[in-house]
Design a protein around this motif. Structure first.
Motif, PDB file in Angstrom:
ATOM      1  N   UNK A 416      53.810  49.166  63.314  1.00  0.00           N
ATOM      2  CA  UNK A 416      52.845  49.362  64.337  1.00  0.00           C
ATOM      3  C   UNK A 416      52.451  50.890  64.401  1.00  0.00           C
ATOM      4  N   UNK A 417      51.014  51.117  64.562  1.00  0.00           N
ATOM      5  CA  UNK A 417      50.430  52.329  64.386  1.00  0.00           C
ATOM      6  C   UNK A 417      49.526  52.579  65.548  1.00  0.00           C
ATOM      7  N   UNK A 418      50.061  53.998  65.980  1.00  0.00           N
ATOM      8  CA  UNK A 418      49.052  54.456  66.974  1.00  0.00           C
ATOM      9  C   UNK A 418      47.625  54.703  66.677  1.00  0.00           C
ATOM     10  N   UNK A 419      46.743  54.212  67.464  1.00  0.00           N
ATOM     11  CA  UNK A 419      45.420  54.382  67.180  1.00  0.00           C
ATOM     12  C   UNK A 419      44.839  55.748  67.719  1.00  0.00           C
ATOM     13  N   UNK A 420      43.444  56.097  67.447  1.00  0.00           N
ATOM     14  CA  UNK A 420      43.156  57.485  68.091  1.00  0.00           C
ATOM     15  C   UNK A 420      43.182  57.356  69.812  1.00  0.00           C
ATOM     16  N   UNK A 421      42.897  56.235  70.039  1.00  0.00           N
ATOM     17  CA  UNK A 421      42.739  55.923  71.786  1.00  0.00           C
ATOM     18  C   UNK A 421      44.134  55.663  71.931  1.00  0.00           C
ATOM     19  N   UNK A 425      46.650  49.815  69.651  1.00  0.00           N
ATOM     20  CA  UNK A 425      47.649  49.821  68.249  1.00  0.00           C
ATOM     21  C   UNK A 425      47.306  49.055  67.081  1.00  0.00           C
ATOM     22  N   UNK A 426      47.590  49.428  66.095  1.00  0.00           N
ATOM     23  CA  UNK A 426      47.141  48.559  64.830  1.00  0.00           C
ATOM     24  C   UNK A 426      48.519  48.148  64.375  1.00  0.00           C
ATOM     25  N   UNK A 427      48.660  46.985  64.033  1.00  0.00           N
ATOM     26  CA  UNK A 427      49.811  46.324  63.404  1.00  0.00           C
ATOM     27  C   UNK A 427      49.777  45.603  62.127  1.00  0.00           C
ATOM     28  N   UNK A 441      56.353  45.422  70.514  1.00  0.00           N
ATOM     29  CA  UNK A 441      55.437  46.628  69.946  1.00  0.00           C
ATOM     30  C   UNK A 441      55.432  47.893  70.679  1.00  0.00           C
ATOM     31  N   UNK A 442      54.692  47.693  72.049  1.00  0.00           N
ATOM     32  CA  UNK A 442      54.394  48.887  72.682  1.00  0.00           C
ATOM     33  C   UNK A 442      55.594  49.676  73.360  1.00  0.00           C
ATOM     34  N   UNK A 443      56.562  48.635  73.570  1.00  0.00           N
ATOM     35  CA  UNK A 443      57.777  49.268  74.363  1.00  0.00           C
ATOM     36  C   UNK A 443      58.579  50.161  73.502  1.00  0.00           C
ATOM     37  N   UNK A 444      58.819  49.561  72.009  1.00  0.00           N
ATOM     38  CA  UNK A 444      59.649  50.240  71.120  1.00  0.00           C
ATOM     39  C   UNK A 444      58.907  51.386  70.636  1.00  0.00           C
ATOM     40  N   UNK A 445      57.415  51.464  70.476  1.00  0.00           N
ATOM     41  CA  UNK A 445      56.553  52.451  70.053  1.00  0.00           C
ATOM     42  C   UNK A 445      57.282  53.697  70.989  1.00  0.00           C
ATOM     43  N   UNK A 446      57.178  53.490  72.306  1.00  0.00           N
ATOM     44  CA  UNK A 446      57.155  54.434  73.351  1.00  0.00           C
ATOM     45  C   UNK A 446      58.892  55.098  73.215  1.00  0.00           C
ATOM     46  N   UNK A 488      53.851  64.703  63.351  1.00  0.00           N
ATOM     47  CA  UNK A 488      53.109  63.821  63.822  1.00  0.00           C
ATOM     48  C   UNK A 488      53.601  62.470  63.927  1.00  0.00           C
ATOM     49  N   UNK A 489      53.587  62.012  65.027  1.00  0.00           N
ATOM     50  CA  UNK A 489      54.229  60.716  65.294  1.00  0.00           C
ATOM     51  C   UNK A 489      52.935  59.747  65.087  1.00  0.00           C
ATOM     52  N   UNK A 490      53.350  58.953  64.030  1.00  0.00           N
ATOM     53  CA  UNK A 490      52.146  58.095  63.626  1.00  0.00           C
ATOM     54  C   UNK A 490      52.291  56.606  64.183  1.00  0.00           C
ATOM     55  N   UNK A 491      53.614  56.175  64.095  1.00  0.00           N
ATOM     56  CA  UNK A 491      54.032  54.636  64.621  1.00  0.00           C
ATOM     57  C   UNK A 491      55.129  54.219  64.401  1.00  0.00           C
ATOM     58  N   UNK A 492      55.635  53.123  64.251  1.00  0.00           N
ATOM     59  CA  UNK A 492      57.115  52.514  64.079  1.00  0.00           C
ATOM     60  C   UNK A 492      57.203  51.750  62.939  1.00  0.00           C
ATOM     61  N   UNK A 493      58.249  51.432  62.214  1.00  0.00           N
ATOM     62  CA  UNK A 493      58.605  50.296  61.499  1.00  0.00           C
ATOM     63  C   UNK A 493      59.954  49.645  62.128  1.00  0.00           C
TER      64      UNK A 493
END
Ligand code: ADP
Length: 878
Positions: A416-421, A425-427, A441-446, A488-493
């Motif tokens: 799951x990747x954080x977008x610019x906005x 999210x992109x996954x 996705x969103x919960x784990x990302x945070x 930089x935090x880009x997202x999660x696996x």
């Protein structure tokens, strides 16, 4: 040991070891155990040999003693027989009254009994009566013994030799002869018996010759040390026998035993036994020592055989044991070698003791772990290869997802990747439950962004990390890893299981490594996108700019040509890319600069196709400390050039064409007062006209000078020695009126002993005048103007410093262009009128004298204009 001895090749035996461990054991055995065994065998064989040899020697010596005793026992019979026979003969002689008969009696004594060979009677008075006339006379010793027998009435025996060289020895028996009546000794009988033909000696002979142990021999010696009877070697009879070279045998109970080395080199054992009752004679038994050695060997041989057999059995047993012990070790070693060589497919099976079996199991476990680690590494390698080879996420991410699924056997995985906005999210996802996982996705990302990696082995037991109600029911265990690149935090696996899952350390390490790779892939892809965008922008700029651009690398090869440059030089980037600048650009000056990094970067004007003129500005591209190449920016200055030409034509026109009308005008104006009286207004008007004419004349003169200097290549200066001090003071005087009008203070500061300048006096004065005029003109009322003159190393500078409004930096560049005037901006004080020619003329004059003019100014705090000319010595030509 036996094997070893038989093979006689200990190293071959070593090499035949079926495995390394056995080889090592054998090696150790060879170097330690076998030498020890050999030593012990050597010692036991030695002891055996010694003991058996000693025993054999005893046996032989015993036998020798018995043989000697046998001989000694048979000898008294012979002596007794001789004595008895001779006593009987003595008795006969004593009874025989007739001495005339005695010789016959003696002769009969020889012939009747085959014992004596010669008999001699020695009378008390020393007369001798032999049994036969040819008998040798008694020897000295025989005579002495005979005398002794007569006086002491004692029989005795003595050896006698017929001839010292023949070796034929005889034993002489000596017996007293007593008178039968008186019992007085009347003489003695000497009876010689040759030992080798006396039948009574035969038993002794046979004993001595044949009945001795081994090949031994026996002989008899007399008290003088002469051998008297030696049946085996009659030639040695009568030779001397000594014990000089013999050594006594030190065995208790064997005082007469000796050993010696015979003259022919044979080692012998010797036994000496005096014959009891006849102490003059001794029996000697000689036996070769070899007899004892042979006997010893016979005694020891069976024991030796048993010893060797026993040793062979022990060594064989030892080897077998060694092999037994090393066999499982060997299979362990083989397994280790296979693991070392990377053959991880064959399972490890080891039979043996429980410890070895356990070791085997550990090996097997190690193999399995290694194999798994290898698969993980391979996956990581594939992923990183994909990551480095592809800069697009849709190519790089799928192998990452499939690696996670293959290695961890998870039910689903998501990146799951954080977008610019912020909430965009992109996954990317894979696995059976990937779709259901999206809800988290969103919960784990945070959570992961705040806390780092999350690992939950069993959802039902989780406390606090996550609200269980929000977790989709299919998810029973999960782990999430942050994807970070340079902080930089880009997202999660993250991956999830449908059942409880204990995450092993190695598994977590693999997933972390994979996350790192994923982060790299994502960062690369983003950077690539940005770089592509920038590159597109740059391309657009380069393509749309009207300035041409040519870039070469540090080898002088073309790297870039933009469309404008393509048009200027009629070339195509595709065809010239990578070629040397000189092959592409025909203008030597430009290609030289582009190709040769040592050449100084320059600014040159280039005529190109279609009558165009380009201004090429070259510079060196430097990145950090590295020279990257050269760049030339080409500006089309055709229009500017045309304008310049127009300006020149105009200047020429003005300077030439205005001069004569002005002269007329001046003439006619001066003539007007001569025509008649003029009223005040007319005089005033005339004064204005005159002033206007003077102004135009001034301008024309400046233009003339300028056009002459700037555009006339045929300039000829009228050089003379100029006194700078005087020039400055004259100019100041000339401008006195203007100065006073504005209440300006003028300071003249001239260095002492200034040298003369070699210059065109009129032009130099014009230049100084222009600078001082500007100073006064632009300085507000009540201000100050200073004129300074000083000498440099080989130059002379005149500076005009005012307290005027100053000039903005951006305006300073063009001050010295003809007709240029600083534009008036909002809020600026009102600008005095002018033509924009003054400074242009100063520069033209400076350059004509190979000098310079410079402006230093700061807006709001005055300006300094400095004119510097070289000091030159006047030459003949000038
Ligand atoms: P002109 O004075 O006739 O306009 P110049 O060539 O002498 O022409 O000067 C060009 C311009 O430079 C002027 O228009 C003026 O704006 C500026 N300038 C020259 N000298 C000075 C000075 N001492 N202080 C301020 N501005 C000056």
């Amino acid at each position: 040991m036996f094997n070893l001895l038989q093979s006689r090749k200990p190293f071959a035996w070593l090499r035949n070891a079926t495995n390394l461990t056995e080889f090592k054991l054998r090696q150790q055995a060879l170097y330690t155990m076998f030498p020890l065994a050999a030593l012990s065998i050597l010692i036991s064989v030695g002891t055996l040999a010694y003991v058996s040899y000693r025993a054999a020697t005893r046996i032989v010596l015993d036998q020798m003693r018995r043989d000697a005793e046998n001989v000694a026992a048979s000898f008294p019979f012979f002596i007794q027989t001789g004595r008895t026979l001779l006593i009987n003969l003595a008795d006969e002689l004593a009874q025989d009254q007739e001495p005339a008969q005695w010789q016959q009696t003696l002769a009969d004594g020889v012939t009747t009994a085959p014992f004596f060979d010669q008999i001699t009677f020695v009378a008390r008075d020393g007369n001798v009566l032999p049994s036969s006339p040819d008998i040798p006379k008694p020897s000295e010793q025989e005579s002495q013994r005979a005398a002794l027998a007569i006086t002491s009435d004692m029989p005795s025996e003595i050896t006698w030799y017929e001839n010292p060289t023949t070796g034929n020895a005889a034993l002489s028996f000596i017996i007293p002869v007593k008178d039968s009546q008186t019992g007085e000794s009347i003489g003695a009988l000497i009876g010689r018996s040759f030992l080798d033909n006396n039948p009574a000696v035969d038993p002794v002979l046979s004993l001595l010759q044949e009945r001795i142990i081994g090949d031994g021999e026996g002989f008899i010696v007399d008290d003088t040390g002469s051998i008297i009877l030696y049946p085996a070697h009659p030639e040695l009879q009568q030779s001397a026998f000594t014990l000089d070279h013999a050594k006594p045998y030190i065995i208790p109970g064997y005082i007469n035993a000796f050993r010696q080395t015979a003259q022919h080199g044979e080692r012998q054992l010797l036994y000496l036994l005096p014959i009891s009752g006849f102490t003059e004679l001794s029996v000697v038994i000689v036996v070769p020592q070899k007899v004892a050695a042979d006997l010893a060997f016979q005694i020891a041989f069976p024991t030796l055989i048993i010893l060797i057999a026993l040793n062979t059995v022990i060594v064989a047993a030892l080897l077998w044991l060694m092999h037994r012990i090393t066999l499982p070790l060997d299979s362990l070693v083989k397994s280790a070698e296979m693991i070392r060589d990377g053959q991880l497919d064959r399972p490890v099976h080891v039979q043996g003791s429980s410890e070895i079996k356990e070791l085997g199991n550990s090996f097997e476990e190690m193999r399995l772990r290694l194999k798994r680690r290898l698969v993980e590494m391979e996956r990581l390698l594939t992923v990183s290869r994909n990551v480095s080879s592809s800069l697009q996420l849709f190519r790089a991410i799928p192998p990452i997802l499939s690696s996670v699924l293959d290695i961890t056997e998870a039910s689903g995985v998501r990146i799951v990747l954080k977008g610019s906005a912020s909430r965009n999210l992109h996954s990317y996802a894979g696995g059976d439950i990937a779709a259901a996982m999206a809800a988290l996705d969103a919960t784990l990302l945070d959570l992961t962004e705040q806390q780092g990696a999350l690992v939950v082995s069993q959802i039902s037991r989780t406390t606090g990390i996550i609200d269980i109600k929000t977790v989709p029911p299919r998810i029973q265990a999960f782990a999430a890893f942050p994807l970070r690149s340079e902080q930089a935090f880009l997202g999660i696996l993250w991956l999830a299981y449908e059942s409880e899952h204990i995450f092993e350390e190695s598994e977590l390490a693999f997933l972390s490594a994979l996350s790192l790779q994923s982060a790299v892939a994502i960062a690369n892809a983003r950077l690539f996108a940005i770089a592509s965008e920038r590159s597109r922008e740059l391309e657009t700029v380069l393509a749309s700019t009207r300035d041409g651009m040519i870039v070469t690398d540090n080898d002088g090869r073309i790297l870039l040509v933009n469309p404008a440059a393509e048009e200027y030089f009629d070339i195509h980037f595709e065809t010239v890319h990578g070629k040397r600048a000189s092959e592409v650009i025909t203008i030597r000056e430009l290609s030289d600069v582009l190709e040769n990094l040592q050449a100084p970067a320059i600014e040159i004007e280039l005529p190109v196709r279609n009558g165009k003129v380009l201004l090429a500005n070259t510079s060196t591209m430097i990145n950090g400390n590295t020279i990257m190449g050269r760049v030339a920016v080409l500006r089309d200055i055709t229009t500017l050039k045309e304008l310049d030409t127009i300006k020149t034509v105009f200047l020429r026109m003005v300077s030439h064409d205005l001069r004569s009308p002005l002269t007329y005008m001046r003439g006619y104006v001066s003539m007007i007062p001569l025509v008649g009286d003029l009223n005040e207004r007319q005089v005033e008007s005339l004064a204005k006209i005159t002033s206007g004419i003077e102004h135009i004349a001034q301008m024309t003169m400046r233009l003339t000078h300028l056009s002459r200097l700037q555009f006339g290549q045929e300039v000829e200066l009228e050089l003379a020695l100029v006194d700078v001090d005087e020039t400055v003071r004259e100019v100041a005087k000339e401008l006195e009126t203007q100065r006073k009008q504005k209440d300006i203070t003028l300071h003249i500061e001239i260095e002492e002993k200034l040298p003369f300048l070699l210059a065109d006096a009129m032009l130099y004065r014009q230049a100084i005048s222009n600078l001082v005029i500007n100073g006064i003109k632009y300085t507000p009322e009540g201000g100050t103007v200073r004129v300074r003159a000083h000498k440099g190393s080989d130059t002379l500078t005149v500076s005009v410093i005012d307290t005027g409004p100053g000039i903005r930096e951006e305006d300073q560049e063009r001050l010295f262009e003809a007709f240029y005037r600083v534009p008036q901006r909002e809020g600026d004080p009102p600008r005095p009128t002018g033509s924009g020619l003054g400074l242009a003329l100063v520069r033209a004059i400076a350059e004509a004298h190979e000098g310079t003019v410079k402006c230093q100014s700061e807006f709001g705090s005055g300006s300094t204009f400095s004119l510097t000319l070289p000091i030159r010595k006047p030459t003949l030509a000038s």
